[in-house]
Design a protein around this motif. Structure first.
Motif, PDB file in Angstrom:
ATOM      1  N   PRO A  90       0.831  -1.204   0.000  1.00  7.25           N
ATOM      2  CA  PRO A  90       0.000   0.000   0.000  1.00  7.25           C
ATOM      3  C   PRO A  90       0.863   1.250   0.000  1.00  7.25           C
ATOM      4  O   PRO A  90       1.996   1.240   0.483  1.00  7.25           O
ATOM      5  N   ALA A  91       0.338   2.326  -0.548  1.00  7.16           N
ATOM      6  CA  ALA A  91       1.055   3.595  -0.528  1.00  7.16           C
ATOM      7  C   ALA A  91       1.178   4.094   0.905  1.00  7.16           C
ATOM      8  O   ALA A  91       0.238   4.017   1.692  1.00  7.16           O
ATOM      9  N   VAL A  92       2.352   4.614   1.241  1.00  3.21           N
ATOM     10  CA  VAL A  92       2.563   5.228   2.546  1.00  3.21           C
ATOM     11  C   VAL A  92       2.253   6.716   2.406  1.00  3.21           C
ATOM     12  O   VAL A  92       2.907   7.432   1.645  1.00  3.21           O
ATOM     13  N   VAL A  93       1.238   7.167   3.112  1.00  3.98           N
ATOM     14  CA  VAL A  93       0.746   8.538   3.010  1.00  3.98           C
ATOM     15  C   VAL A  93       0.896   9.220   4.360  1.00  3.98           C
ATOM     16  O   VAL A  93       0.486   8.670   5.387  1.00  3.98           O
ATOM     17  N   VAL A  94       1.463  10.430   4.360  1.00  6.48           N
ATOM     18  CA  VAL A  94       1.626  11.198   5.596  1.00  6.48           C
ATOM     19  C   VAL A  94       1.020  12.580   5.409  1.00  6.48           C
ATOM     20  O   VAL A  94       1.282  13.264   4.416  1.00  6.48           O
ATOM     21  N   ASP A  95       0.199  12.984   6.372  1.00 10.83           N
ATOM     22  CA  ASP A  95      -0.457  14.291   6.385  1.00 10.83           C
ATOM     23  C   ASP A  95       0.143  15.106   7.534  1.00 10.83           C
ATOM     24  O   ASP A  95      -0.234  14.918   8.691  1.00 10.83           O
ATOM     25  N   LEU A  96       1.108  15.979   7.199  1.00 10.64           N
ATOM     26  CA  LEU A  96       1.699  16.868   8.204  1.00 10.64           C
ATOM     27  C   LEU A  96       0.860  18.137   8.323  1.00 10.64           C
ATOM     28  O   LEU A  96       0.208  18.547   7.378  1.00 10.64           O
ATOM     29  N   CYS A  97       0.937  18.783   9.489  1.00  3.55           N
ATOM     30  CA  CYS A  97       0.094  19.964   9.744  1.00  3.55           C
ATOM     31  C   CYS A  97      -1.360  19.580   9.488  1.00  3.55           C
ATOM     32  O   CYS A  97      -2.095  20.283   8.808  1.00  3.55           O
ATOM     33  N   CYS A  98      -1.768  18.442  10.055  1.00  3.64           N
ATOM     34  CA  CYS A  98      -3.007  17.808   9.615  1.00  3.64           C
ATOM     35  C   CYS A  98      -4.272  18.492  10.084  1.00  3.64           C
ATOM     36  O   CYS A  98      -5.333  18.277   9.501  1.00  3.64           O
ATOM     37  N   GLY A 270      12.246  19.011  12.181  1.00  2.79           N
ATOM     38  CA  GLY A 270      11.016  18.427  11.694  1.00  2.79           C
ATOM     39  C   GLY A 270       9.899  19.402  11.948  1.00  2.79           C
ATOM     40  O   GLY A 270      10.151  20.505  12.312  1.00  2.79           O
ATOM     41  N   THR A 271       8.617  19.005  11.724  1.00  2.00           N
ATOM     42  CA  THR A 271       7.543  19.930  12.023  1.00  2.00           C
ATOM     43  C   THR A 271       6.176  19.310  11.987  1.00  2.00           C
ATOM     44  O   THR A 271       5.975  18.348  11.317  1.00  2.00           O
ATOM     45  N   ALA A 272       5.231  19.880  12.656  1.00  2.00           N
ATOM     46  CA  ALA A 272       3.839  19.456  12.534  1.00  2.00           C
ATOM     47  C   ALA A 272       2.899  20.595  12.786  1.00  2.00           C
ATOM     48  O   ALA A 272       1.875  20.454  13.376  1.00  2.00           O
TER      49      ALA A 272
END
Length: 295
Positions: A90-98, A270-272
């Motif tokens: 499966p695609a690895v998906v990341v939502d930063l500043c979500c 890093g950041t979020a």
């Protein structure tokens, strides 16, 4: 409806219908109308926002997902479907500043089988995002951008969306009162030129992307050339996609499929931080989308 119109609600009839269908009792309806009249965003009053065909829970104090950000989702979905990877993975998906997790939830719904992660620095946003993302099998972390993510994701992310704040500090005061007064400043203020958080994300994005992986960031048309320069400087292949209909601009940076990962720059963080912001209205114009490689 009359009370909403008197209070200055431009779409009083539509808002009244939403309040009527959401309230469970007359007393609850009266309380919701009062909260709307004093200026709370409609989505905070309702407790949800419609985004990319989904009903997304939005708690008080959490950034409200903008319709224009649906364009970012569309770009990410297209790239994710074209990704060159094993069908079994499966695609690895990341939502930063979500924020509310709206973008991650929309991507998981549209793409189907994904390995979904999200992160934000605001505790209220994290709590809200978990309500939207967990039912889809996603995990939400609290922390500052990449520092919030498990290190096992380094070099594995296929789609990295970062709906960073990009309003220049001196322009935050020009935003509608709904945004200025009821959404967290960290979700709106992008620093002197609006690109502070974008730079922090881009500085280390190549370390986290899989070969051929994509970073997508919502920005303004004016800021796009600077975003392209930043992507290029950090070893990402840049592209800009524009939707006149939604008045939306998305900067896309792709990690070269075969190039080695660049060394992480000293002092890079890093950041979020929270989601993007912008003026809420979509510009009029032809319904078309263009995507073109940057110079």
């Amino acid at each position: 409806m009359g009370r909403l119109r008197t209070a200055g609600c431009v779409f009083a009839e539509d808002e009244a219908e939403l309040l009527l269908t959401t309230a469970r009792t007359p007393d609850e309806l009266a309380a919701m109308v009062e909260r709307r009249i004093v200026g709370l965003p409609l989505e905070h009053v309702l407790g949800w926002a419609e985004f990319h065909g989904l009903r997304i829970a939005v708690d008080p104090g959490v950034f409200v997902p903008r319709r224009r950000t649906e364009f970012l989702v569309g770009q990410a979905v297209d790239l994710g479907r074209r990704a060159d990877r094993r069908p079994s993975r499966p695609a690895v998906v990341v939502d930063l500043c979500c924020g509310s997790g709206a973008v991650g939830a929309a991507l998981a719904t549209a793409m189907g089988r994904v390995e979904l992660y999200a992160a934000d620095i605001e505790p209220a946003a994290v709590r809200c995002a978990r309500r939207n993302v967990a039912p889809l099998g996603g995990t939400v972390y609290e922390g500052d951008l990449f520092a919030a993510l498990p290190t096992r994701l380094r070099g594995r992310i296929d789609i990295l969306v970062a709906n960073v704040p990009y309003v220049p500090t001196e322009e935050v005061g020009l935003l509608p009162p709904e945004a200025r007064e009821y959404e967290p400043l960290v979700a709106l203020d992008g620093g002197t030129d609006g690109l502070d958080v974008l730079r922090r994300v881009t500085a280390v994005a190549a370390q986290w992307l899989a070969p051929g992986g994509h970073l997508l960031v919502e920005t303004s048309e004016r800021q796009a050339p600077l975003a392209v320069e930043e992507f290029t400087r950090r070893g990402l292949l840049p592209q800009v996609a524009v939707s006149d209909e939604l008045y939306a601009t998305v900067a896309i940076g792709t990690r070269p499929p075969t190039a080695p990962r660049p060394e992480e720059p000293k002092g890079a963080e890093g950041t979020a931080r929270r989601s993007a912001c912008t003026a809420p209205s979509a510009a009029s114009g032809a319904d078309h989308t263009t995507a073109s490689p940057s110079p």
